[in-house]
Design a protein around this motif. Structure first.
Motif, PDB file in Angstrom:
ATOM      1  N   ARG A 280     -52.238 -28.353   6.275  1.00  0.00           N
ATOM      2  CA  ARG A 280     -51.807 -26.973   6.069  1.00  0.00           C
ATOM      3  C   ARG A 280     -52.835 -26.021   6.659  1.00  0.00           C
ATOM      4  N   ILE A 281     -52.425 -24.776   6.814  1.00  0.00           N
ATOM      5  CA  ILE A 281     -53.329 -23.780   7.377  1.00  0.00           C
ATOM      6  C   ILE A 281     -54.587 -23.621   6.524  1.00  0.00           C
ATOM      7  N   ALA A 282     -54.460 -23.789   5.211  1.00  0.00           N
ATOM      8  CA  ALA A 282     -55.640 -23.672   4.338  1.00  0.00           C
ATOM      9  C   ALA A 282     -56.694 -24.713   4.718  1.00  0.00           C
ATOM     10  N   THR A 283     -56.269 -25.913   5.092  1.00  0.00           N
ATOM     11  CA  THR A 283     -57.202 -26.956   5.515  1.00  0.00           C
ATOM     12  C   THR A 283     -57.850 -26.578   6.841  1.00  0.00           C
ATOM     13  N   PHE A 284     -57.067 -26.008   7.740  1.00  0.00           N
ATOM     14  CA  PHE A 284     -57.606 -25.529   9.013  1.00  0.00           C
ATOM     15  C   PHE A 284     -58.707 -24.492   8.776  1.00  0.00           C
ATOM     16  N   LEU A 285     -58.450 -23.530   7.899  1.00  0.00           N
ATOM     17  CA  LEU A 285     -59.442 -22.486   7.615  1.00  0.00           C
ATOM     18  C   LEU A 285     -60.685 -23.062   6.948  1.00  0.00           C
ATOM     19  N   LYS A 286     -60.496 -24.008   6.057  1.00  0.00           N
ATOM     20  CA  LYS A 286     -61.634 -24.624   5.364  1.00  0.00           C
ATOM     21  C   LYS A 286     -62.521 -25.370   6.347  1.00  0.00           C
ATOM     22  N   SER A 287     -61.926 -25.943   7.384  1.00  0.00           N
ATOM     23  CA  SER A 287     -62.696 -26.694   8.374  1.00  0.00           C
ATOM     24  C   SER A 287     -63.583 -25.790   9.210  1.00  0.00           C
ATOM     25  N   LEU A 288     -63.256 -24.499   9.270  1.00  0.00           N
ATOM     26  CA  LEU A 288     -64.024 -23.547  10.080  1.00  0.00           C
ATOM     27  C   LEU A 288     -65.110 -22.874   9.251  1.00  0.00           C
ATOM     28  N   SER A 289     -65.866 -23.650   8.522  1.00  0.00           N
ATOM     29  CA  SER A 289     -66.903 -23.094   7.655  1.00  0.00           C
ATOM     30  C   SER A 289     -68.268 -23.074   8.317  1.00  0.00           C
ATOM     31  N   ASP A 290     -68.404 -23.736   9.450  1.00  0.00           N
ATOM     32  CA  ASP A 290     -69.691 -23.827  10.143  1.00  0.00           C
ATOM     33  C   ASP A 290     -69.443 -23.663  11.641  1.00  0.00           C
ATOM     34  N   PRO A 291     -70.176 -22.760  12.312  1.00  0.00           N
ATOM     35  CA  PRO A 291     -69.968 -22.566  13.754  1.00  0.00           C
ATOM     36  C   PRO A 291     -70.141 -23.841  14.567  1.00  0.00           C
ATOM     37  N   LYS A 292     -70.921 -24.809  14.050  1.00  0.00           N
ATOM     38  CA  LYS A 292     -71.148 -26.040  14.793  1.00  0.00           C
ATOM     39  C   LYS A 292     -69.840 -26.791  15.046  1.00  0.00           C
ATOM     40  N   VAL A 293     -68.858 -26.574  14.173  1.00  0.00           N
ATOM     41  CA  VAL A 293     -67.566 -27.239  14.352  1.00  0.00           C
ATOM     42  C   VAL A 293     -66.916 -26.796  15.658  1.00  0.00           C
ATOM     43  N   CYS A 294     -67.227 -25.565  16.096  1.00  0.00           N
ATOM     44  CA  CYS A 294     -66.618 -25.019  17.311  1.00  0.00           C
ATOM     45  C   CYS A 294     -67.500 -25.172  18.539  1.00  0.00           C
ATOM     46  N   ALA A 295     -68.626 -25.844  18.397  1.00  0.00           N
ATOM     47  CA  ALA A 295     -69.540 -26.014  19.525  1.00  0.00           C
ATOM     48  C   ALA A 295     -69.134 -27.217  20.363  1.00  0.00           C
ATOM     49  N   LEU A 296     -69.364 -27.122  21.667  1.00  0.00           N
ATOM     50  CA  LEU A 296     -69.145 -28.245  22.572  1.00  0.00           C
ATOM     51  C   LEU A 296     -70.464 -28.985  22.756  1.00  0.00           C
ATOM     52  N   GLN A 297     -70.374 -30.280  22.961  1.00  0.00           N
ATOM     53  CA  GLN A 297     -71.577 -31.089  23.134  1.00  0.00           C
ATOM     54  C   GLN A 297     -71.310 -32.171  24.168  1.00  0.00           C
ATOM     55  N   HIS A 298     -72.345 -32.500  24.911  1.00  0.00           N
ATOM     56  CA  HIS A 298     -72.246 -33.580  25.889  1.00  0.00           C
ATOM     57  C   HIS A 298     -72.770 -34.844  25.215  1.00  0.00           C
ATOM     58  N   ARG A 299     -71.942 -35.866  25.189  1.00  0.00           N
ATOM     59  CA  ARG A 299     -72.263 -37.080  24.445  1.00  0.00           C
ATOM     60  C   ARG A 299     -72.659 -38.214  25.375  1.00  0.00           C
TER      61      ARG A 299
END
Length: 392
Positions: A280-299
């Motif tokens: 649900r959208i509530a889960t989507f919003l809860k997942s966006l609690s830390d900017p690191k979730v939206c960061a890109l990284q080279h693995r």
């Protein structure tokens, strides 16, 4: 409708256009000193009240009544003065003049940030949160936007603001969850359409209107989130015309493995084939609690893993294996568009334990018995490699 016309009290101030309008044309208008956006629907056409009764007239009148009822129902549920509705650009007027329907909204600056992927992680997080909160307002009252795509989201930042926000527009294709228009009348964009929406449009007998719920928007939001974070939609095999068609065929979308583990897991769930499997959208919003979730990284190869959007990250059943910046999770992509893979070293065969002062056996079968040269030990330490095929 043309420039200078007065329709329903609104004076058209620009030349009407069909650009991005689908089954309508639009222009800017003025009334009472205020600026508006006015849209003229090309269909359906409402029969005149004095039209002679006939079977075709009755059908046309029924379609017009259903169209009008759907729009007025959504307008009654989505009030412009609703609390927290500042990022919803809602209709202020809906009427018909003659046989043609018109809808009016306040005029807003239509400029939109073209490349949200260039924003910093915290700014991306705020942008996605404003979009998610707008959708949550709709879903809390069982309204499906029905045509969620970048053209219907204006990414803007006021001069006095720090962050960009997402303004959600165009509710002409919205409907009450489980009660969409007929397949011939429903609208939307096949690129962002959900798997069940695509099957409904194709009149697949396994999909009924009750299965077109708010999960339709969640699928589109998953695709848009990938676009906003990376600059691209998830890849899929070219044989399929849209991401939903690929998912319906049992394929997995190729998510960018530069995304964080949490985001990979969230997007994998949001783009699931089964509507009930999507969060649900509530889960989507809860997942966006830390900017690191939206960061890109080279693995490093083999380190990407999709996690569930639950509170505790757990490895997803399928693991994205990066090769270069992206890897294909779709088998058929490997055939149609090969991508280089980093070759993993072959595992070394087990070796018997040897005493500290005993020379190690040579890497290849010895030609004659006898103690190995001291140099063979050095050769083993550099890598035990069997002779190449075809070598002497």
């Amino acid at each position: 409708m043309k420039q200078g016309d007065v329709i329903g009290g609104y004076r058209v101030t620009t030349e009407p256009t069909n650009a991005g309008g689908g089954k309508c044309i639009w222009a800017f208008a003025e009334k009472g000193g205020h600026q508006y956006f006015i849209k003229r629907f090309l269909e359906p056409k409402r029969p005149r009240d004095d039209a002679a009764d006939s079977a075709s007239v009755r059908i046309r009148r029924q379609l017009a009544d259903e169209f009008e009822d759907r729009h007025r129902t959504i307008m009654n549920r989505l009030r412009p003065d609703a609390r927290g509705g500042g990022n919803l650009v809602l209709a202020t007027d809906f009427f018909h003049e003659g046989s043609t329907y018109y809808k009016v909204t306040e005029r807003i600056d239509t400029s939109s940030l073209e490349k949200p992927q260039t924003l910093e992680p915290r700014h991306k997080m705020v942008l996605l949160k404003t979009l998610g909160n707008s959708l949550k307002q709709l879903h809390d009252i069982d309204v499906v936007h029905g045509d969620l795509k970048p053209l219907n989201v204006l990414v803007q930042k006021r001069d006095d603001a720090t962050f960009h926000t997402a303004k959600l527009i165009d509710f002409d294709d919205s409907y009450i969850a489980g009660n969409p228009p007929e397949p011939d009348d429903i609208a939307g964009d096949s690129v962002y359409g959900a798997p069940e929406w695509r099957r409904y449009m194709q009149r697949d007998g396994s999909i009924g209107p009750e299965q077109l719920t708010c999960a339709v928007d969640v699928f589109a939001l998953g695709l848009m989130t990938h676009l906003y974070l990376t600059g691209e939609l998830p890849h899929h095999d070219r044989r399929y015309g849209s991401p939903a068609d690929a998912v319906n065929a049992g394929e997995h979308l190729d998510l960018d493995t530069r995304l964080s583990d949490e985001m990979l897991g969230l997007l994998r769930a949001m783009t699931a084939r089964a509507p009930r499997s999507r969060p649900r959208i509530a889960t989507f919003l809860k997942s966006l609690s830390d900017p690191k979730v939206c960061a890109l990284q080279h693995r490093r190869p083999g380190t990407a893993k999709a996690t569930s959007p639950a509170a505790k990250p757990t490895p997803a059943p399928e693991t994205a294996k990066p090769s270069g910046p992206r890897t294909s999770r779709i088998k058929t992509n490997l055939a149609s568009t090969p991508r280089p893979r980093a070759a993993a070293p072959s595992p070394e065969p087990p070796r018997p334990a040897v005493a500290e002062d005993t020379p190690a056996p040579p890497a290849t079968p010895p030609a004659a018995e006898g103690p190995a040269e001291r140099t063979s030990r050095v050769r083993i330490n550099l890598g035990d490699r069997s002779p190449r095929r075809g070598s002497s």
